[in-house]
Structures are given as structure tokens and as C-alpha cells.
Scaffold this motif. Sequence first.
Motif, PDB file in Angstrom:
ATOM      1  N   SER A   1      23.237  19.877  67.616  1.00 36.94           N
ATOM      2  CA  SER A   1      23.777  21.229  67.745  1.00 36.94           C
ATOM      3  C   SER A   1      25.181  21.294  67.175  1.00 36.94           C
ATOM      4  O   SER A   1      25.939  20.334  67.251  1.00 36.94           O
ATOM      5  N   GLY A   2      25.523  22.453  66.634  1.00 38.62           N
ATOM      6  CA  GLY A   2      26.847  22.672  66.078  1.00 38.62           C
ATOM      7  C   GLY A   2      26.867  24.003  65.346  1.00 38.62           C
ATOM      8  O   GLY A   2      25.970  24.822  65.510  1.00 38.62           O
ATOM      9  N   ALA A   3      27.883  24.193  64.547  1.00 37.94           N
ATOM     10  CA  ALA A   3      27.992  25.401  63.726  1.00 37.94           C
ATOM     11  C   ALA A   3      28.147  24.952  62.284  1.00 37.94           C
ATOM     12  O   ALA A   3      29.211  24.471  61.887  1.00 37.94           O
ATOM     13  N   TYR A   4      27.081  25.075  61.522  1.00 39.47           N
ATOM     14  CA  TYR A   4      27.048  24.580  60.150  1.00 39.47           C
ATOM     15  C   TYR A   4      26.843  25.732  59.185  1.00 39.47           C
ATOM     16  O   TYR A   4      25.979  26.585  59.403  1.00 39.47           O
ATOM     17  N   GLU A   5      27.630  25.743  58.114  1.00 38.98           N
ATOM     18  CA  GLU A   5      27.476  26.759  57.071  1.00 38.98           C
ATOM     19  C   GLU A   5      26.206  26.467  56.277  1.00 38.98           C
ATOM     20  O   GLU A   5      25.878  25.314  56.014  1.00 38.98           O
ATOM     21  N   LEU A   6      25.503  27.522  55.886  1.00 44.50           N
ATOM     22  CA  LEU A   6      24.377  27.351  54.981  1.00 44.50           C
ATOM     23  C   LEU A   6      24.905  27.042  53.591  1.00 44.50           C
ATOM     24  O   LEU A   6      25.897  27.641  53.154  1.00 44.50           O
ATOM     25  N   PRO A   7      24.261  26.116  52.878  1.00 43.76           N
ATOM     26  CA  PRO A   7      24.673  25.875  51.495  1.00 43.76           C
ATOM     27  C   PRO A   7      24.520  27.157  50.673  1.00 43.76           C
ATOM     28  O   PRO A   7      23.662  28.003  50.959  1.00 43.76           O
ATOM     29  N   VAL A   8      25.347  27.298  49.648  1.00 48.64           N
ATOM     30  CA  VAL A   8      25.342  28.506  48.823  1.00 48.64           C
ATOM     31  C   VAL A   8      23.947  28.802  48.297  1.00 48.64           C
ATOM     32  O   VAL A   8      23.488  29.945  48.336  1.00 48.64           O
ATOM     33  N   PHE A   9      23.248  27.796  47.810  1.00 45.82           N
ATOM     34  CA  PHE A   9      21.918  28.005  47.238  1.00 45.82           C
ATOM     35  C   PHE A   9      20.975  28.653  48.249  1.00 45.82           C
ATOM     36  O   PHE A   9      20.179  29.518  47.907  1.00 45.82           O
ATOM     37  N   MET A  10      21.085  28.257  49.507  1.00 42.25           N
ATOM     38  CA  MET A  10      20.207  28.806  50.540  1.00 42.25           C
ATOM     39  C   MET A  10      20.583  30.234  50.934  1.00 42.25           C
ATOM     40  O   MET A  10      19.807  30.927  51.576  1.00 42.25           O
ATOM     41  N   GLN A  11      21.777  30.678  50.548  1.00 41.78           N
ATOM     42  CA  GLN A  11      22.200  32.041  50.845  1.00 41.78           C
ATOM     43  C   GLN A  11      21.684  33.036  49.803  1.00 41.78           C
ATOM     44  O   GLN A  11      21.759  34.242  50.008  1.00 41.78           O
ATOM     45  N   LEU A  12      21.139  32.524  48.706  1.00 38.75           N
ATOM     46  CA  LEU A  12      20.537  33.385  47.693  1.00 38.75           C
ATOM     47  C   LEU A  12      19.138  33.765  48.138  1.00 38.75           C
ATOM     48  O   LEU A  12      18.480  33.005  48.861  1.00 38.75           O
ATOM     49  N   ASP A  13      18.650  34.925  47.691  1.00 40.26           N
ATOM     50  CA  ASP A  13      17.273  35.281  48.041  1.00 40.26           C
ATOM     51  C   ASP A  13      16.304  34.441  47.204  1.00 40.26           C
ATOM     52  O   ASP A  13      16.710  33.731  46.273  1.00 40.26           O
ATOM     53  N   ALA A  14      15.019  34.496  47.545  1.00 40.73           N
ATOM     54  CA  ALA A  14      14.013  33.642  46.909  1.00 40.73           C
ATOM     55  C   ALA A  14      13.957  33.843  45.392  1.00 40.73           C
ATOM     56  O   ALA A  14      13.835  32.871  44.638  1.00 40.73           O
ATOM     57  N   GLU A  15      14.063  35.067  44.938  1.00 43.07           N
ATOM     58  CA  GLU A  15      14.023  35.344  43.496  1.00 43.07           C
ATOM     59  C   GLU A  15      15.239  34.731  42.786  1.00 43.07           C
ATOM     60  O   GLU A  15      15.110  34.144  41.712  1.00 43.07           O
ATOM     61  N   GLU A  16      16.398  34.851  43.409  1.00 44.92           N
ATOM     62  CA  GLU A  16      17.617  34.273  42.829  1.00 44.92           C
ATOM     63  C   GLU A  16      17.541  32.751  42.818  1.00 44.92           C
ATOM     64  O   GLU A  16      17.948  32.108  41.842  1.00 44.92           O
ATOM     65  N   GLN A  17      16.992  32.167  43.879  1.00 42.83           N
ATOM     66  CA  GLN A  17      16.820  30.713  43.921  1.00 42.83           C
ATOM     67  C   GLN A  17      15.888  30.255  42.799  1.00 42.83           C
ATOM     68  O   GLN A  17      16.156  29.249  42.141  1.00 42.83           O
ATOM     69  N   GLY A  18      14.815  30.988  42.592  1.00 38.99           N
ATOM     70  CA  GLY A  18      13.880  30.664  41.519  1.00 38.99           C
ATOM     71  C   GLY A  18      14.548  30.729  40.154  1.00 38.99           C
ATOM     72  O   GLY A  18      14.309  29.877  39.290  1.00 38.99           O
ATOM     73  N   PHE A  19      15.381  31.752  39.953  1.00 44.34           N
ATOM     74  CA  PHE A  19      16.095  31.901  38.688  1.00 44.34           C
ATOM     75  C   PHE A  19      17.020  30.706  38.461  1.00 44.34           C
ATOM     76  O   PHE A  19      17.037  30.122  37.373  1.00 44.34           O
ATOM     77  N   VAL A  20      17.794  30.331  39.480  1.00 39.75           N
ATOM     78  CA  VAL A  20      18.717  29.199  39.355  1.00 39.75           C
ATOM     79  C   VAL A  20      17.946  27.921  39.060  1.00 39.75           C
ATOM     80  O   VAL A  20      18.337  27.129  38.187  1.00 39.75           O
ATOM     81  N   LEU A  21      16.836  27.699  39.759  1.00 46.08           N
ATOM     82  CA  LEU A  21      16.032  26.500  39.545  1.00 46.08           C
ATOM     83  C   LEU A  21      15.501  26.452  38.114  1.00 46.08           C
ATOM     84  O   LEU A  21      15.602  25.426  37.431  1.00 46.08           O
ATOM     85  N   GLU A  22      14.954  27.567  37.634  1.00 39.85           N
ATOM     86  CA  GLU A  22      14.450  27.618  36.256  1.00 39.85           C
ATOM     87  C   GLU A  22      15.565  27.411  35.253  1.00 39.85           C
ATOM     88  O   GLU A  22      15.379  26.752  34.228  1.00 39.85           O
ATOM     89  N   PHE A  23      16.745  27.956  35.541  1.00 36.40           N
ATOM     90  CA  PHE A  23      17.894  27.789  34.654  1.00 36.40           C
ATOM     91  C   PHE A  23      18.269  26.309  34.554  1.00 36.40           C
ATOM     92  O   PHE A  23      18.514  25.790  33.465  1.00 36.40           O
ATOM     93  N   LEU A  24      18.293  25.613  35.691  1.00 43.31           N
ATOM     94  CA  LEU A  24      18.597  24.181  35.682  1.00 43.31           C
ATOM     95  C   LEU A  24      17.530  23.394  34.931  1.00 43.31           C
ATOM     96  O   LEU A  24      17.850  22.496  34.143  1.00 43.31           O
ATOM     97  N   LEU A  25      16.264  23.735  35.164  1.00 48.15           N
ATOM     98  CA  LEU A  25      15.177  23.041  34.478  1.00 48.15           C
ATOM     99  C   LEU A  25      15.157  23.329  32.980  1.00 48.15           C
ATOM    100  O   LEU A  25      14.577  22.563  32.207  1.00 48.15           O
ATOM    101  N   SER A  26      15.812  24.415  32.581  1.00 51.09           N
ATOM    102  CA  SER A  26      15.950  24.755  31.158  1.00 51.09           C
ATOM    103  C   SER A  26      17.229  24.163  30.573  1.00 51.09           C
ATOM    104  O   SER A  26      17.669  24.569  29.489  1.00 51.09           O
ATOM    105  N   SER A  27      17.834  23.247  31.301  1.00 47.07           N
ATOM    106  CA  SER A  27      19.089  22.599  30.892  1.00 47.07           C
ATOM    107  C   SER A  27      20.199  23.604  30.638  1.00 47.07           C
ATOM    108  O   SER A  27      21.056  23.402  29.778  1.00 47.07           O
ATOM    109  N   GLY A  28      20.164  24.701  31.358  1.00 45.45           N
ATOM    110  CA  GLY A  28      21.214  25.705  31.232  1.00 45.45           C
ATOM    111  C   GLY A  28      21.136  26.531  29.964  1.00 45.45           C
ATOM    112  O   GLY A  28      22.114  27.154  29.569  1.00 45.45           O
TER     113      GLY A  28
END
Length: 90
Positions: free
Chosen positions: A29-56
Motif C-alpha cells: 500500500s502507498g500512493a504511487y503516481e501512474l506512469p505517463v504512458f498509462m495516463q494516455l487513453d488506449a488509442e494514444e497508447q497504441g499510437f505511441v507503441l506503433e511510433f516506437l515500433l516504426s523507429s520514430g
Amino acid sequence: MKLPIRCPSCEDKLQVANLHCSNCGTTVSGAYELPVFMQLDAEEQGFVLEFLLSSGSIKDMASKLGKSYPTVRNRLDDLILKIKAFQDEK
């Protein structure tokens, strides 16, 4: 299932309060910040993942998405602003 990132009552940012091990039953138990990536919605997360897999490569992203280079560039700029806003909230 979508992870909630905002309070349904007041819209403030939620924090992780408990982590639980399903194997041994330990709870942390504690108070932990969510990582930035997890604060994005699912569509935004997918975009970031595809961008990384496309080597930017915005050109590769535009081709994969069937969008123009400027459209993908604008979407990336919007995500950059959103991520910077998350960091400014800290």
C-alpha cells in the motif's frame, strides 16, 4: 478493461494505492503516481507503441495509418503537449 486515470467525482488525477500479488497474497500500500504512458487513453497508447515500433519514423506511421505526414505530425505534436502537461501537473 480501461484503467481509470481520473476521479469520477472530481476529475482529479488518481494514484495507485494498492498493489497485490495473486500468487502469495502480499499487498503493498502507498500512493504511487501512474506512469505517463498509462495516463494516455488506449488509442494514444497504441499510437505511441506503433511510433516506437516504426523507429520514430513519421513517414512509416503515415503509411501504416493511411494518413498524411502532416496529420501524423500534428497527432504526435498533440501527444507531446499532453505528456508535457502531465509532467507539469507534478
